[in-house]
Write a protein that holds these residues in place. Structure first.
Motif, PDB file in Angstrom:
ATOM      1  N   GLY A  98      34.323  28.257  31.421  1.00 31.47           N
ATOM      2  CA  GLY A  98      35.713  28.047  31.836  1.00 31.47           C
ATOM      3  C   GLY A  98      35.975  26.633  32.294  1.00 31.47           C
ATOM      4  O   GLY A  98      36.458  26.401  33.395  1.00 31.47           O
ATOM      5  N   SER A  99      35.729  25.645  31.458  1.00 33.90           N
ATOM      6  CA  SER A  99      35.848  24.267  31.904  1.00 33.90           C
ATOM      7  C   SER A  99      37.001  23.509  31.267  1.00 33.90           C
ATOM      8  O   SER A  99      37.192  22.339  31.543  1.00 33.90           O
ATOM      9  CB  SER A  99      34.547  23.517  31.574  1.00 33.90           C
ATOM     10  OG  SER A  99      34.300  23.548  30.174  1.00 33.90           O
ATOM     11  N   GLN A 100      37.803  24.161  30.393  1.00 33.89           N
ATOM     12  CA  GLN A 100      38.853  23.448  29.700  1.00 33.89           C
ATOM     13  C   GLN A 100      40.207  23.711  30.309  1.00 33.89           C
ATOM     14  O   GLN A 100      40.428  24.691  30.989  1.00 33.89           O
ATOM     15  CB  GLN A 100      38.881  23.865  28.221  1.00 33.89           C
ATOM     16  CG  GLN A 100      37.610  23.480  27.470  1.00 33.89           C
ATOM     17  CD  GLN A 100      37.737  23.792  25.999  1.00 33.89           C
ATOM     18  OE1 GLN A 100      38.784  24.229  25.537  1.00 33.89           O
ATOM     19  NE2 GLN A 100      36.685  23.575  25.272  1.00 33.89           N
ATOM     20  N   GLU A 101      41.140  22.796  30.040  1.00 32.48           N
ATOM     21  CA  GLU A 101      42.525  22.967  30.456  1.00 32.48           C
ATOM     22  C   GLU A 101      43.402  22.954  29.223  1.00 32.48           C
ATOM     23  O   GLU A 101      43.159  22.230  28.279  1.00 32.48           O
ATOM     24  CB  GLU A 101      42.954  21.841  31.404  1.00 32.48           C
ATOM     25  CG  GLU A 101      42.195  21.833  32.725  1.00 32.48           C
ATOM     26  CD  GLU A 101      42.719  20.778  33.670  1.00 32.48           C
ATOM     27  OE1 GLU A 101      43.714  20.139  33.307  1.00 32.48           O
ATOM     28  OE2 GLU A 101      42.141  20.605  34.738  1.00 32.48           O
ATOM     29  N   GLY A 102      44.466  23.757  29.218  1.00 36.04           N
ATOM     30  CA  GLY A 102      45.382  23.767  28.088  1.00 36.04           C
ATOM     31  C   GLY A 102      46.802  23.955  28.569  1.00 36.04           C
ATOM     32  O   GLY A 102      47.100  24.887  29.291  1.00 36.04           O
ATOM     33  N   GLY A 103      47.738  23.068  28.158  1.00 36.98           N
ATOM     34  CA  GLY A 103      49.140  23.181  28.545  1.00 36.98           C
ATOM     35  C   GLY A 103      49.296  23.145  30.049  1.00 36.98           C
ATOM     36  O   GLY A 103      48.699  22.341  30.749  1.00 36.98           O
ATOM     37  N   ASN A 104      50.111  24.055  30.599  1.00 48.23           N
ATOM     38  CA  ASN A 104      50.332  24.122  32.033  1.00 48.23           C
ATOM     39  C   ASN A 104      49.356  25.049  32.727  1.00 48.23           C
ATOM     40  O   ASN A 104      49.468  25.281  33.921  1.00 48.23           O
ATOM     41  CB  ASN A 104      51.762  24.604  32.312  1.00 48.23           C
ATOM     42  CG  ASN A 104      52.793  23.582  31.897  1.00 48.23           C
ATOM     43  OD1 ASN A 104      52.545  22.402  31.950  1.00 48.23           O
ATOM     44  ND2 ASN A 104      53.948  24.061  31.455  1.00 48.23           N
ATOM     45  N   GLN A 105      48.426  25.591  31.952  1.00 50.65           N
ATOM     46  CA  GLN A 105      47.505  26.558  32.526  1.00 50.65           C
ATOM     47  C   GLN A 105      46.115  25.966  32.618  1.00 50.65           C
ATOM     48  O   GLN A 105      45.620  25.356  31.689  1.00 50.65           O
ATOM     49  CB  GLN A 105      47.472  27.822  31.668  1.00 50.65           C
ATOM     50  CG  GLN A 105      46.718  28.952  32.331  1.00 50.65           C
ATOM     51  CD  GLN A 105      46.959  30.242  31.611  1.00 50.65           C
ATOM     52  OE1 GLN A 105      46.728  30.310  30.416  1.00 50.65           O
ATOM     53  NE2 GLN A 105      47.407  31.246  32.314  1.00 50.65           N
ATOM     54  N   THR A 106      45.490  26.145  33.767  1.00 49.45           N
ATOM     55  CA  THR A 106      44.163  25.607  33.989  1.00 49.45           C
ATOM     56  C   THR A 106      43.147  26.730  33.997  1.00 49.45           C
ATOM     57  O   THR A 106      43.316  27.717  34.698  1.00 49.45           O
ATOM     58  CB  THR A 106      44.089  24.863  35.337  1.00 49.45           C
ATOM     59  OG1 THR A 106      45.060  23.838  35.349  1.00 49.45           O
ATOM     60  CG2 THR A 106      42.711  24.262  35.547  1.00 49.45           C
ATOM     61  N   VAL A 107      42.099  26.578  33.215  1.00 51.36           N
ATOM     62  CA  VAL A 107      41.015  27.544  33.214  1.00 51.36           C
ATOM     63  C   VAL A 107      39.932  27.001  34.125  1.00 51.36           C
ATOM     64  O   VAL A 107      39.357  25.964  33.863  1.00 51.36           O
ATOM     65  CB  VAL A 107      40.470  27.761  31.791  1.00 51.36           C
ATOM     66  CG1 VAL A 107      39.325  28.752  31.816  1.00 51.36           C
ATOM     67  CG2 VAL A 107      41.575  28.250  30.895  1.00 51.36           C
ATOM     68  N   ALA A 108      39.693  27.676  35.225  1.00 53.54           N
ATOM     69  CA  ALA A 108      38.881  27.120  36.304  1.00 53.54           C
ATOM     70  C   ALA A 108      37.504  27.756  36.379  1.00 53.54           C
ATOM     71  O   ALA A 108      37.172  28.663  35.639  1.00 53.54           O
ATOM     72  CB  ALA A 108      39.602  27.312  37.626  1.00 53.54           C
ATOM     73  N   GLY A 109      36.723  27.277  37.339  1.00 53.51           N
ATOM     74  CA  GLY A 109      35.405  27.828  37.577  1.00 53.51           C
ATOM     75  C   GLY A 109      35.486  29.241  38.122  1.00 53.51           C
ATOM     76  O   GLY A 109      36.536  29.713  38.532  1.00 53.51           O
ATOM     77  N   GLN A 110      34.348  29.921  38.179  1.00 50.53           N
ATOM     78  CA  GLN A 110      34.366  31.345  38.478  1.00 50.53           C
ATOM     79  C   GLN A 110      33.634  31.708  39.759  1.00 50.53           C
ATOM     80  O   GLN A 110      33.569  32.877  40.119  1.00 50.53           O
ATOM     81  CB  GLN A 110      33.721  32.103  37.315  1.00 50.53           C
ATOM     82  CG  GLN A 110      32.268  31.703  37.073  1.00 50.53           C
ATOM     83  CD  GLN A 110      31.757  32.222  35.736  1.00 50.53           C
ATOM     84  OE1 GLN A 110      32.504  32.271  34.764  1.00 50.53           O
ATOM     85  NE2 GLN A 110      30.511  32.604  35.698  1.00 50.53           N
ATOM     86  N   SER A 111      33.110  30.734  40.479  1.00 54.19           N
ATOM     87  CA  SER A 111      32.263  31.058  41.622  1.00 54.19           C
ATOM     88  C   SER A 111      33.010  31.845  42.700  1.00 54.19           C
ATOM     89  O   SER A 111      32.471  32.803  43.262  1.00 54.19           O
ATOM     90  CB  SER A 111      31.674  29.776  42.222  1.00 54.19           C
ATOM     91  OG  SER A 111      32.705  28.891  42.640  1.00 54.19           O
ATOM     92  N   GLY A 112      34.256  31.458  42.998  1.00 54.15           N
ATOM     93  CA  GLY A 112      34.990  32.160  44.048  1.00 54.15           C
ATOM     94  C   GLY A 112      35.236  33.614  43.709  1.00 54.15           C
ATOM     95  O   GLY A 112      35.020  34.500  44.532  1.00 54.15           O
ATOM     96  N   VAL A 113      35.689  33.876  42.494  1.00 51.28           N
ATOM     97  CA  VAL A 113      35.931  35.255  42.062  1.00 51.28           C
ATOM     98  C   VAL A 113      34.625  36.022  42.004  1.00 51.28           C
ATOM     99  O   VAL A 113      34.541  37.175  42.429  1.00 51.28           O
ATOM    100  CB  VAL A 113      36.637  35.273  40.693  1.00 51.28           C
ATOM    101  CG1 VAL A 113      36.603  36.674  40.081  1.00 51.28           C
ATOM    102  CG2 VAL A 113      38.075  34.807  40.835  1.00 51.28           C
TER     103      VAL A 113
END
Length: 304
Positions: free
Chosen positions: A79-94
């Protein structure tokens, strides 16, 4: 066709073996964002190549108008990419939240969603509402700061923290529950009621008691969209986006039934989604007021 109960995918043109296996092509599911002005973040584990966060808002489906406001590029599990207005983030917190919840659940090998779409700057919260060896229910929340699992701020009577989704699993002696999995016959759809949803999938459209219904099947999954007739919602447009999403994302394989109910109340600017499926003698059910593709994205990410 009777109105379906609230309690609750792979195209038929693929091989018969795949059709028996469940819902989705190589993979299956989706998510969407109702507010294009607020960047959102999809966080958590992703089991498929998509982000689980392709967007379309409820109001943009009315009167035949479709508009994708936010789209995200494909990404790997990290989950390291960004696209448009949406950011795909890291997963550690979840992952930390899901691990804490799982450690407290009494059911063995409990399955939970592992990916959620959150507004930028928010965190995932969770509260276990019921917990036994044969049943549990967990509410997931969007919080402005990280809080412990079962924090009182989540379940207080005056809490204004929004619930992202409710997820529960129950064991049944007979999991073939008619009120959760209503019978639907789509073998011979009349020509005037048939809707081409793409990828060789046909849906059945009909109206009853001021509502419009569009129902279709993908593998062992039955999907239905209901909207108010006077709202003139573009149910086929919504269904086509779901079918397309399920070509590249995989839902859990039901044993033996899965049911997805998408209901748009009057006005068409809000939605209630219920996704239910059998897993042996267990029934899993996710309920959310997030838009359909986000609901599907949560279920795509379910794992033990």
């Amino acid at each position: 066709m009777k109105k379906q109960s609230l309690w609750m995918t792979i195209p038929v043109t693929t091989a018969v073996l795949l059709a028996l296996a469940g819902c989705g092509g190589p993979d299956s599911n989706a998510s969407s964002s109702e507010n294009s002005s607020s960047p959102t973040t999809t966080v958590g584990e992703q089991t498929e190549s998509g982000s689980g966060g392709a967007d379309f808002s409820n109001e943009n489906e009315a009167a035949g108008t479709q508009k994708d406001t936010n789209t995200s590029d494909s990404k790997g599990a990290s989950g390291s990419q960004e696209g448009g207005n949406q950011t795909v983030a890291g997963q550690s917190g979840v992952n930390d939240v899901i691990k804490q919840v799982r450690n407290q659940l009494k059911m063995q090998d409990a399955a939970l969603p592992t990916s959620f779409t959150l507004d930028k700057g928010t965190s995932l919260g969770a509260a276990i509402l019921s917990n036994s060896a044969d049943a549990f229910k967990v509410n997931f929340y969007a919080t402005t700061q990280s809080v412990a699992v079962n924090d009182q701020s989540l379940t207080a009577s005056d809490s204004k923290i929004p619930v992202l989704a409710s997820y529960e699993v129950k064991m049944y002696k007979n999991p073939d529950q008619d009120h959760i999995f209503p019978e639907t016959d789509l073998k011979d759809i009349p020509a005037d009621m048939a809707v081409d949803l793409g990828h060789g999938i046909k849906g059945m459209s009909e109206g009853a008691a001021g509502s419009q219904y569009l129902t279709w099947q993908e593998g062992r999954w039955t999907l239905q969209i209901r909207s108010v007739s006077e709202d003139d919602m573009n149910n086929p447009g919504i269904a086509k986006k779901i079918v397309e999403y399920l070509e590249s994302h995989t839902l859990p394989i039901p044993k033996d039934k899965g049911y997805i109910q998408i209901e748009y109340p009057s006005g068409g600017k809000s939605v209630h989604v219920t996704i239910s499926w059998q897993d042996g003698n267990k029934i899993h059910q996710l309920k959310t007021d997030q838009v359909p593709l986000e609901a599907l994205g949560m279920v795509v990410s379910v794992k033990s």
